[in-house]
Scaffold this motif. Structure first.
Motif, PDB file in Angstrom:
ATOM      1  N   ARG A  34       8.027   9.140   1.359  1.00 13.50           N
ATOM      2  CA  ARG A  34       7.204   9.673   2.458  1.00 13.50           C
ATOM      3  C   ARG A  34       5.950  10.359   1.938  1.00 13.50           C
ATOM      4  O   ARG A  34       4.933  10.415   2.615  1.00 13.50           O
ATOM      5  CB  ARG A  34       8.020  10.667   3.275  1.00 13.50           C
ATOM      6  N   GLN A  35       6.050  10.883   0.719  1.00  9.95           N
ATOM      7  CA  GLN A  35       4.896  11.568   0.131  1.00  9.95           C
ATOM      8  C   GLN A  35       3.889  10.570  -0.443  1.00  9.95           C
ATOM      9  O   GLN A  35       2.754  10.925  -0.709  1.00  9.95           O
ATOM     10  CB  GLN A  35       5.358  12.524  -0.978  1.00  9.95           C
ATOM     11  N   GLY A  36       4.344   9.351  -0.707  1.00 10.46           N
ATOM     12  CA  GLY A  36       3.463   8.347  -1.297  1.00 10.46           C
ATOM     13  C   GLY A  36       4.178   7.566  -2.378  1.00 10.46           C
ATOM     14  O   GLY A  36       5.418   7.528  -2.425  1.00 10.46           O
ATOM     15  N   LEU A  37       3.411   6.964  -3.275  1.00 10.68           N
ATOM     16  CA  LEU A  37       3.987   6.108  -4.314  1.00 10.68           C
ATOM     17  C   LEU A  37       4.303   6.938  -5.563  1.00 10.68           C
ATOM     18  O   LEU A  37       3.420   7.598  -6.122  1.00 10.68           O
ATOM     19  CB  LEU A  37       3.009   4.989  -4.668  1.00 10.68           C
ATOM     20  N   ASN A  54      -7.727  -7.934 -10.164  1.00  6.98           N
ATOM     21  CA  ASN A  54      -7.864  -7.055  -8.995  1.00  6.98           C
ATOM     22  C   ASN A  54      -6.542  -6.371  -8.661  1.00  6.98           C
ATOM     23  O   ASN A  54      -5.481  -7.002  -8.727  1.00  6.98           O
ATOM     24  CB  ASN A  54      -8.319  -7.857  -7.778  1.00  6.98           C
ATOM     25  N   ALA A  55      -6.640  -5.096  -8.282  1.00  5.65           N
ATOM     26  CA  ALA A  55      -5.436  -4.343  -7.922  1.00  5.65           C
ATOM     27  C   ALA A  55      -4.769  -4.956  -6.698  1.00  5.65           C
ATOM     28  O   ALA A  55      -5.433  -5.462  -5.796  1.00  5.65           O
ATOM     29  CB  ALA A  55      -5.807  -2.890  -7.642  1.00  5.65           C
ATOM     30  N   LYS A  56      -3.438  -4.941  -6.695  1.00  6.28           N
ATOM     31  CA  LYS A  56      -2.653  -5.412  -5.533  1.00  6.28           C
ATOM     32  C   LYS A  56      -1.926  -4.248  -4.869  1.00  6.28           C
ATOM     33  O   LYS A  56      -1.409  -4.373  -3.773  1.00  6.28           O
ATOM     34  CB  LYS A  56      -1.619  -6.451  -5.986  1.00  6.28           C
ATOM     35  N   ILE A  57      -1.833  -3.141  -5.608  1.00 10.14           N
ATOM     36  CA  ILE A  57      -1.198  -1.938  -5.041  1.00 10.14           C
ATOM     37  C   ILE A  57      -2.352  -1.046  -4.584  1.00 10.14           C
ATOM     38  O   ILE A  57      -3.061  -0.449  -5.395  1.00 10.14           O
ATOM     39  CB  ILE A  57      -0.300  -1.242  -6.091  1.00 10.14           C
ATOM     40  N   LEU A  58      -2.538  -1.010  -3.263  1.00 12.19           N
ATOM     41  CA  LEU A  58      -3.767  -0.465  -2.676  1.00 12.19           C
ATOM     42  C   LEU A  58      -3.507   0.812  -1.886  1.00 12.19           C
ATOM     43  O   LEU A  58      -2.359   1.136  -1.557  1.00 12.19           O
ATOM     44  CB  LEU A  58      -4.380  -1.511  -1.732  1.00 12.19           C
ATOM     45  N   LYS A  59      -4.607   1.506  -1.566  1.00 11.18           N
ATOM     46  CA  LYS A  59      -4.491   2.655  -0.648  1.00 11.18           C
ATOM     47  C   LYS A  59      -4.091   2.141   0.726  1.00 11.18           C
ATOM     48  O   LYS A  59      -3.261   2.736   1.399  1.00 11.18           O
ATOM     49  CB  LYS A  59      -5.826   3.394  -0.565  1.00 11.18           C
ATOM     50  N   ASP A  68       0.804  -1.223   0.000  1.00 10.92           N
ATOM     51  CA  ASP A  68       0.000   0.000   0.000  1.00 10.92           C
ATOM     52  C   ASP A  68       0.838   1.275   0.000  1.00 10.92           C
ATOM     53  O   ASP A  68       2.064   1.236  -0.036  1.00 10.92           O
ATOM     54  CB  ASP A  68      -1.047  -0.037   1.117  1.00 10.92           C
ATOM     55  N   GLU A  69       0.108   2.403   0.025  1.00  5.75           N
ATOM     56  CA  GLU A  69       0.740   3.727  -0.130  1.00  5.75           C
ATOM     57  C   GLU A  69       1.755   4.033   0.954  1.00  5.75           C
ATOM     58  O   GLU A  69       2.648   4.846   0.762  1.00  5.75           O
ATOM     59  CB  GLU A  69      -0.351   4.817  -0.112  1.00  5.75           C
ATOM     60  N   ALA A  70       1.586   3.416   2.121  1.00 10.27           N
ATOM     61  CA  ALA A  70       2.510   3.675   3.232  1.00 10.27           C
ATOM     62  C   ALA A  70       3.724   2.745   3.197  1.00 10.27           C
ATOM     63  O   ALA A  70       4.568   2.791   4.081  1.00 10.27           O
ATOM     64  CB  ALA A  70       1.779   3.524   4.560  1.00 10.27           C
ATOM     65  N   GLY A  71       3.785   1.882   2.177  1.00 11.49           N
ATOM     66  CA  GLY A  71       4.885   0.918   2.130  1.00 11.49           C
ATOM     67  C   GLY A  71       4.642  -0.280   3.022  1.00 11.49           C
ATOM     68  O   GLY A  71       5.558  -1.037   3.344  1.00 11.49           O
ATOM     69  N   ASN A  72       3.392  -0.482   3.416  1.00 10.49           N
ATOM     70  CA  ASN A  72       3.045  -1.690   4.171  1.00 10.49           C
ATOM     71  C   ASN A  72       2.977  -2.876   3.216  1.00 10.49           C
ATOM     72  O   ASN A  72       2.579  -2.726   2.065  1.00 10.49           O
ATOM     73  CB  ASN A  72       1.674  -1.525   4.849  1.00 10.49           C
ATOM     74  N   LEU A  73       3.346  -4.039   3.728  1.00 12.66           N
ATOM     75  CA  LEU A  73       3.382  -5.248   2.899  1.00 12.66           C
ATOM     76  C   LEU A  73       2.536  -6.342   3.542  1.00 12.66           C
ATOM     77  O   LEU A  73       2.593  -6.551   4.755  1.00 12.66           O
ATOM     78  CB  LEU A  73       4.844  -5.737   2.789  1.00 12.66           C
TER      79      LEU A  73
END
Lengths: 218, 222
Positions: A183-186, A152-157, A110-115
């Motif tokens: 830090r700003q996002g993807l 389906n998307a795998k890169i999520l909010k 996701d956008e925060a770099g969570n896996l």
């Protein structure tokens, strides 16, 4: 595009991130293929979390040593200059920040770099193995995965599956794009020559920051 | 002749139902198959098994799972043995999944006289549930408690008659750690050599940790 061609493209692109002298841990599956595309003479030291560095290619048929396998139980070799150790030392290397790059597969990022890459509640619960330690401990975490799963998307909010680690992913490489986590996002850095920015945005749930997009070398 | 040498039956004679047993190996590389066979033969049950993984249905710890000898399993990965997953989902066996590096350090702590360890691994995930979080210099760590066992069943390549052990390649993994963390440590080995044949510098596990030696009966790894 066939699955094999997609995966080869992803592995080839990630191989170009690995520099001489780096200590690298490749996850099971697609990440393992990255080793096949290293430039000749590139002296990367591969770590295998089951207990050695100097991981080399599969042995010739009939030359397998039952005590020399990778973390996925496949026969491999230990190159001259390799070293064996126990599991505590293996994770001193991994958790202690002595691995320069790890390449891991993902179910979601996701956008925060969570896996999220270790379980689907009620369905697949194989366990995290070394993935949580690798994600937290490696200096740079590169996710290698197909851009979508069954459309389906795998890169999520925000990831929906149980997380492997929070805010640790640095880069995402798919058959469509190279994305950097900031830090700003993807940030969309590169797109494949056979796609468009519009198409990548359509296949991505997360917001992408788009400034200077290059064409991915494939 | 080593004073520590026993048959598998003698080495596990005192093992009781409900015992906590650490078993070495990583996807059956470095797993004491002869001792696992002996557990099956002996019929002990309700075991708590601590190991990196649960092997495969026909190999390693997997055989104990299939024969339903474990009431609880602590492991980092059970994906190669579908029966573990089935028993977990059916509520037949309690399975605690632990990050591999955490498990290694919990066992090491158990053998080193430590109460536990602080690790950043698992922070912000379901692994942190029910655990104490401690902040050090602005960074969060989980308190993971030390693990100890009644038995450690380990596999080494070679022992001398004192019980000093050397391992081979990736078969080392959890074995030297588990050798320090249990009341009774049984080392299954391919070969026992006379005292003095191992160089003190090459010994990984000092013999003082090893209660009994058992010769491997399953085919040797070489």
């Amino acid at each position: 595009m066939s699955k094999d061609i997609k995966r080869e493209r992803i592995a080839r692109r990630i191989a170009s991130e690995l520099q001489d002298g780096m200590v690298v841990n490749l996850g099971i599956g697609l990440p393992t293929q990255v080793a096949n595309f290293l430039p000749r003479g590139n002296d990367v030291l591969f770590q295998s979390e089951n207990g050695f560095v100097g991981l080399g290619p599969a042995p010739l048929l009939g030359h397998e040593d039952p005590n020399v396998t990778n973390a996925g139980s496949q026969p491999v070799t230990i190159l001259p200059g390799g070293a064996c150790f126990d599991s505590a030392m293996s994770f001193v290397i991994i958790r202690g920040g002595h691995v320069d790059v790890t390449v891991l597969g993902a179910l979601e990022v996701d956008e925060a770099g969570n896996l999220a890459n270790w379980m689907v509640p009620g369905k697949i619960v194989p366990g995290m193995g070394g993935a949580m330690d690798l994600t937290v401990g490696a200096r740079r975490v590169i996710v290698a995965m197909e851009h979508t799963a069954k459309g389906n998307a795998k890169i999520l909010k925000k990831c929906t599956l149980p997380l492997t680690a929070i805010q640790q992913v640095d880069m995402i490489v798919t058959e469509m794009a190279v994305i950097e986590v900031t830090r700003q996002g993807l940030v969309l850095k590169e797109i494949a020559p056979d796609t468009t920015v519009m198409e990548v945005v359509a296949q991505t749930e997360a917001t992408l920051i788009i400034n200077d997009v290059k064409v991915m070398e494939v | 002749m080593s004073k520590k040498l026993r048959t598998p039956e003698e080495a596990l004679r005192e093992m009781q139902n409900g015992a906590t047993v650490m078993i070495g190996g990583f996807l059956v590389v470095g797993t004491p198959e002869t001792l696992i066979e002996e557990i099956l033969k002996k019929g002990v049950t309700d075991l708590t098994v601590i190991g990196n993984d649960t092997g495969f249905p026909e190999r390693g710890i997997g055989k104990l799972i299939v024969a339903k000898r474990a009431k609880k399993v602590l492991a980092s990965h059970v994906g190669t043995n579908p029966e573990t997953g089935r028993q977990m989902h059916a509520g037949e066996t309690e399975v605690v999944l632990i990050p591999q590096g955490t498990l290694a350090e919990q066992v090491r702590a158990g053998g080193a006289g430590l109460g536990g360890i602080l690790t950043p691994t698992g922070v912000g995930t379901i692994v942190e549930e029910g655990k104490q979080k401690i902040e050090i210099n602005g960074k969060e760590f989980l308190l993971e408690l030390a693990l100890q066992a009644d038995y450690a069943l380990i596999k080494a390549h070679k022992a001398d008659e004192k019980g000093n052990l050397v391992y081979r390649r990736a078969a080392r993994n959890f074995n030297p750690l588990m050798a320090t963390a249990a009341k009774i440590v049984v080392a299954e080995v391919d070969e026992i050599v006379p005292i003095g044949k191992l160089d003190p510098d090459e010994i990984v596990t000092p013999g003082l940790f090893v209660t009994y030696l058992v010769k491997r009966e399953a085919p040797c790894d070489e």
